[in-house]
Scaffold this active site. Structure first.
Site, PDB file in Angstrom:
ATOM      1  N   PHE A 227       0.806  -1.222   0.000  1.00 25.53           N
ATOM      2  CA  PHE A 227       0.000   0.000   0.000  1.00 25.53           C
ATOM      3  C   PHE A 227       0.843   1.278   0.000  1.00 25.53           C
ATOM      4  O   PHE A 227       0.450   2.292   0.557  1.00 25.53           O
ATOM      5  CB  PHE A 227      -0.981   0.000   1.181  1.00 25.53           C
ATOM      6  CG  PHE A 227      -1.972  -1.135   1.107  1.00 25.53           C
ATOM      7  CD1 PHE A 227      -3.043  -1.085   0.232  1.00 25.53           C
ATOM      8  CD2 PHE A 227      -1.805  -2.265   1.896  1.00 25.53           C
ATOM      9  CE1 PHE A 227      -3.938  -2.146   0.150  1.00 25.53           C
ATOM     10  CE2 PHE A 227      -2.692  -3.322   1.824  1.00 25.53           C
ATOM     11  CZ  PHE A 227      -3.767  -3.274   0.946  1.00 25.53           C
ATOM     12  N   ARG A 228       2.024   1.195  -0.614  1.00 29.41           N
ATOM     13  CA  ARG A 228       2.935   2.335  -0.755  1.00 29.41           C
ATOM     14  C   ARG A 228       3.397   2.910   0.588  1.00 29.41           C
ATOM     15  O   ARG A 228       3.850   4.048   0.669  1.00 29.41           O
ATOM     16  CB  ARG A 228       2.315   3.443  -1.624  1.00 29.41           C
ATOM     17  CG  ARG A 228       1.947   2.967  -3.023  1.00 29.41           C
ATOM     18  CD  ARG A 228       1.953   4.101  -4.018  1.00 29.41           C
ATOM     19  NE  ARG A 228       1.427   3.704  -5.310  1.00 29.41           N
ATOM     20  CZ  ARG A 228       2.067   2.991  -6.228  1.00 29.41           C
ATOM     21  NH1 ARG A 228       3.293   2.555  -5.974  1.00 29.41           N
ATOM     22  NH2 ARG A 228       1.503   2.696  -7.383  1.00 29.41           N
ATOM     23  N   LEU A 229       3.304   2.114   1.620  1.00 28.64           N
ATOM     24  CA  LEU A 229       3.827   2.530   2.924  1.00 28.64           C
ATOM     25  C   LEU A 229       5.280   2.059   3.020  1.00 28.64           C
ATOM     26  O   LEU A 229       5.663   1.289   3.901  1.00 28.64           O
ATOM     27  CB  LEU A 229       2.971   1.958   4.053  1.00 28.64           C
ATOM     28  CG  LEU A 229       1.505   2.419   4.031  1.00 28.64           C
ATOM     29  CD1 LEU A 229       0.709   1.748   5.151  1.00 28.64           C
ATOM     30  CD2 LEU A 229       1.432   3.942   4.182  1.00 28.64           C
ATOM     31  N   HIS A 230       6.053   2.547   2.059  1.00 28.23           N
ATOM     32  CA  HIS A 230       7.429   2.097   1.925  1.00 28.23           C
ATOM     33  C   HIS A 230       8.270   2.491   3.142  1.00 28.23           C
ATOM     34  O   HIS A 230       7.918   3.401   3.890  1.00 28.23           O
ATOM     35  CB  HIS A 230       8.046   2.693   0.656  1.00 28.23           C
ATOM     36  CG  HIS A 230       7.192   2.523  -0.558  1.00 28.23           C
ATOM     37  ND1 HIS A 230       6.692   1.300  -0.948  1.00 28.23           N
ATOM     38  CD2 HIS A 230       6.729   3.431  -1.466  1.00 28.23           C
ATOM     39  CE1 HIS A 230       5.983   1.445  -2.048  1.00 28.23           C
ATOM     40  NE2 HIS A 230       5.978   2.729  -2.377  1.00 28.23           N
TER      41      HIS A 230
END
Length: 218
Positions: free
Chosen positions: A194-197
């Site tokens: 979820f692009r919570l890199h």
């Protein structure tokens, strides 16, 4: 041309996004980079040592291109080029650079920023001697970044240099050398669902100073 851009991932696509677990396994940034580079070497289809090198020209306009990392140790990261190329001239005028490695196969990036110095003649000679003979001839024949009237002109120059050197030694051209970036900032990036890199950033005031590190919002 918008149809060429992939759509944003769906919830289902994110749901199967691989979580790599803990990847920040070393305290020293160069040791961590070496670990990631070794993994990329096993996974990337080609050129795991390819990196985007960013410089600026005399007007301050950014410039970027792919080059190959040829050496790395605690003193920095080294690459080689024609000194009369665009990047060679830009680094001579403004000896600072940024580079980034992006390995799609392992979904990780590493960014470096810092001052740049030219390697010694002995270092450049030693690396040049390891290049294939054809690549050494090419270094003499190519006026890198200069306008080329035709492919035939380049092939003619290569043929002329091939005849010139014959079976003898091919010395390093005087305008061909290497640069070393001594990073003052290194950032490690790993893909998360979820692009919570996850981003881990190392900073220091100069090459002799200790590192400090912090995590950054994605």
């Amino acid at each position: 041309m918008a149809d060429l851009i992939p759509p944003s991932p769906s919830e289902d696509a994110y749901a199967v996004d691989h979580d790599q677990g803990d990847v920040f396994t070393r305290d020293d940034p160069f040791a961590l980079f070496a670990e990631w580079l070794a993994l990329a070497g096993k996974k990337e289809t080609n050129d795991p040592n390819a990196m985007a090198l960013a410089t600026v020209d005399a007007s301050g306009m950014p410039d970027v291109r792919m080059v190959l990392l040829k050496d790395v140790d605690a003193s920095g990261l080294t690459f080689y080029t024609n000194l009369d190329s665009a990047k060679g001239k830009e680094l001579a005028a403004n000896p600072k650079a940024a580079i980034v490695f992006h390995w799609k196969s392992i979904r990780r990036q590493v960014r470096f920023r810092g001052p740049v110095t030219q390697v010694t003649a002995a270092e450049a000679d030693a690396y040049f001697a390891t290049r294939a003979r054809g690549a050494r001839i090419g270094a003499h024949a190519s006026k890198q970044s200069q306008p080329l009237e035709s492919r035939f002109a380049l092939e003619k120059a290569v043929a002329a240099k091939t005849a010139q050197f014959g079976l003898g030694d091919i010395p390093r051209p005087e305008n061909w050398s290497g640069f070393r970036i001594a990073p003052v900032q290194i950032e490690f990036w790993v893909n998360r669902p979820f692009r919570l890199h996850e981003r881990l950033c190392y900073k220091r005031a100069d090459a002799g100073a200790p590192w400090t590190k912090s995590h950054l919002y994605p």
